[in-house]
Design a protein around this motif. Sequence first.
Motif, short mmCIF file in Angstrom:
data_model
loop_
_atom_site.label_atom_id
_atom_site.label_comp_id
_atom_site.label_asym_id
_atom_site.label_seq_id
_atom_site.Cartn_x
_atom_site.Cartn_y
_atom_site.Cartn_z
N CYS A 1 -77.27 -149.85 26.72
CA CYS A 1 -76.97 -148.42 26.68
C CYS A 1 -78.16 -147.58 27.11
O CYS A 1 -77.99 -146.55 27.76
CB CYS A 1 -76.55 -148.01 25.27
N CYS B 1 -74.61 -143.26 22.84
CA CYS B 1 -74.55 -143.46 24.29
C CYS B 1 -73.43 -142.59 24.87
O CYS B 1 -72.27 -142.68 24.44
CB CYS B 1 -74.31 -144.93 24.58
N CYS C 1 -70.56 -144.68 26.34
CA CYS C 1 -69.71 -145.30 25.31
C CYS C 1 -68.80 -144.25 24.67
O CYS C 1 -67.60 -144.50 24.46
CB CYS C 1 -70.57 -145.97 24.24
N CYS D 1 -73.69 -152.61 26.90
CA CYS D 1 -72.95 -151.35 27.00
C CYS D 1 -71.69 -151.64 27.83
O CYS D 1 -71.77 -152.24 28.90
CB CYS D 1 -73.82 -150.31 27.69
N PRO D 2 -70.52 -151.22 27.35
CA PRO D 2 -69.28 -151.55 28.06
C PRO D 2 -69.08 -150.75 29.35
O PRO D 2 -68.15 -149.97 29.47
CB PRO D 2 -68.20 -151.22 27.02
N TRP E 1 -74.14 -147.69 20.72
CA TRP E 1 -72.87 -147.15 21.21
C TRP E 1 -72.63 -145.73 20.68
O TRP E 1 -72.07 -144.89 21.37
CB TRP E 1 -71.70 -148.07 20.83
ZN ZN Z 1 -73.34 -147.61 26.00
#
Ligand code: ZN
Length: 736
Positions: free
Chosen positions: A260, A319, A322, A279-280, A316
């Motif tokens: 992130c 972020c 996120c 981080c997605p 998250w």
């Molecule tokens: Zn993230």
Amino acid sequence: MAVNPAIIPAPSFQQINDGVFELSSSTGVFSESEFTQVAEFLTSYIKYGSNIQLKSEESKNVINFKKDTSITNPEGYLLEVTSNEITVAASSAKGAFYAVQSLRQLLPASFENSTFKGSSVSIQNIKITDAPQFKYRGMHLDVGRHFFPVDFIKKYIDLMSMLKMNTFHWHLTEDQGWRIEIKKYPKLQEIAAFRKETLIGHYSDQPHQFDGKRYGGFYTQEQIKDIVKYASERQIDVIPEIEMPGHSQAALSAYPELGCTGKPIDVATKWGVFEDIYCPKESTFKFLEDVLDEVMALFPSKYIHIGGDEAPKTRWKNCAHCQALIKKEGLKDEHGLQSYFITRMEKYINSKGKQIIGWDEILEGGLAPNATVMSWRGTAGAVTAAKQQHDVILTPGSHCYFDHYQSTKEDEPLAIGGFLPLEKVYSFNPIPKELTKEEAKYVLGAQGNVWTEYMNNSKQVEYMAFPRMIALSEVVWSKNQNKNYENFKTRLEFYQQRLDARDVNYANHLYEVLGKSEIKEGGLYLNLKTSSNSKTIRYTTDGTIPNINSTIYKAPIVIKKSVTVNAASFDSEKQVSSVFTETVKMHKAVGKKITFDVPPSEKYNAGGNSALINGISGSDKRYGDDQWLGFDGKDVQITIDLGKEMNINSISTRFNNQIGSWIYAPSQVVVSFPGNDEYLPIELEESEEKIVDLKLETKIFTRFIKLKLINYGVIPDGRQGAGHKPWLFIDEIIVE
Ligand code: ZN
Ligand code: ACM
């Protein structure tokens, strides 16, 4: 003389018959083509063990491998030894292989290290029909915290296969090191596979110290293929674990842009749970898909383990990407985002024809549609998932964490904590009692976990895994009605010869003396026993070390005054255990009545309530023994009733204070004497000691003593367990 059958895991059915089969170089071996590889395995095992060479022509007697489709379980088999013929029958190579493993245990242990001398060997006539209780019989190994050579991985797999275990869960990626070669991402090899140094001692030793030595390594894809092949020849499926979204700090050290913050970060050098996780973002999913493409090409297993455990949501929460993704996808919160992450990866893995397994945290925020859940934080995850008709694998910390201590002996090698003796492993029933018969069908089996923070070499892995893996093999293979711990121990003593021959550094606590104090009709007794009844206990009460002429223990020792008992196990010639020492302290509260306003946690009340007034203090190292009592996050009020008024001069006790394990001494102890006016609040300073002593000197004439223990309160930020209330552990309350 033929080897007396003592097979582990216990077969479903066995009948020993008169007579023997003489195995020699005049013995022939014949096999249907489906079983050729298994027959060759047996032939080469016998050749290695004894120099006996089986033939494939006309012979004096024969070993016959036959396909039998009436054996419905593909892992089931028939093994029948008669004087003329050994028959192995199964419907698949798996069953035939397990028949060979049973046959192996009917041969002398000297075959295991090639020291059998002789040109023939007698095998007891026997008929065995057998099949496993559970489909999934697993052992896990963490190679992230410490890295183990290919030869050891093979040894581990081979030892598993002897016990008819069928799944090796290979934990390949961690915060402290990435251990699998991924050709598309060379920095995983160059950076993520190495850490600059490693924590020395236990995590809870403060302040943290490091060894200053670069450490690491990884398995090349060629080595992995070789291991997978080796395992497959032993009917073992290898399930790789690639952790996500947490336990990914090593990967982020190589590719910080996948986190992130994007900030550079080192491969972790100490143990624990770390906040920097994937981080997605699209680039992260691309990375993980590429990694998994290479992983899936190496492992034929139907399953890929994607981790999912211990992923703090701190990054998250802070972020922008996120948070925007949570909004865009209409997710509830960061747990919803974890579920989104896992579900998306599941879809990818499913699209390649494979299934995912995840630790029980993957239940949080909603389970991915086809996921199998590995329940480690107790069995609740398994119950929830099975009720949602998902497959589950049981690996609860309480019965399956082989990184916990297996003995309360003070000289046990350093371990993470906890207490999981052999008998407790053996007692495990993988079917949680909350499940109906129908739901129980989702229980695939169980697995022993070997996390290696405190195992920095292969010998220590062996010590922690054995003999507990042997007990687990019977848990997952044998029928409940064939399970008997006393009988198991006898077979285990015998099996140890095989472990010796294979140079396995197993723990042997069968002969260790165990002591338990008991209060009976107001009197105090010390009971001694060993786990195996095959040895004699001898003891002294004069402080000397027991020897072959010391008093033989026959009945509980009556304790009239404070005394130190030393004891050890002996066979007819020598001492076969270490020396057990128990100091029993007589004091005014021993054997009196004790009550609590809240009960101790079921997990930490092994000694029962009287543990605090039985004359025996707890271990300095292990709060999980049967002398400490643990309370989860609560204030506790303890009342001792001395039975009648008496003069007392002092009250002392001890608190555990292992803050790395979320255990804190109380912040305050209030002592009072109901019926008297005395009221004594004692503030406890925060301490770096692992044990905090409390001694109150006060002369008073009283019948009741009341101690109110005030929990430390919420654990501050930056520490293990931050935001939670800690455990409170108290030891013997000595009243003089
Ligand atoms: Zn993230
Ligand atoms: C685990 O022990 N973190 C699965």
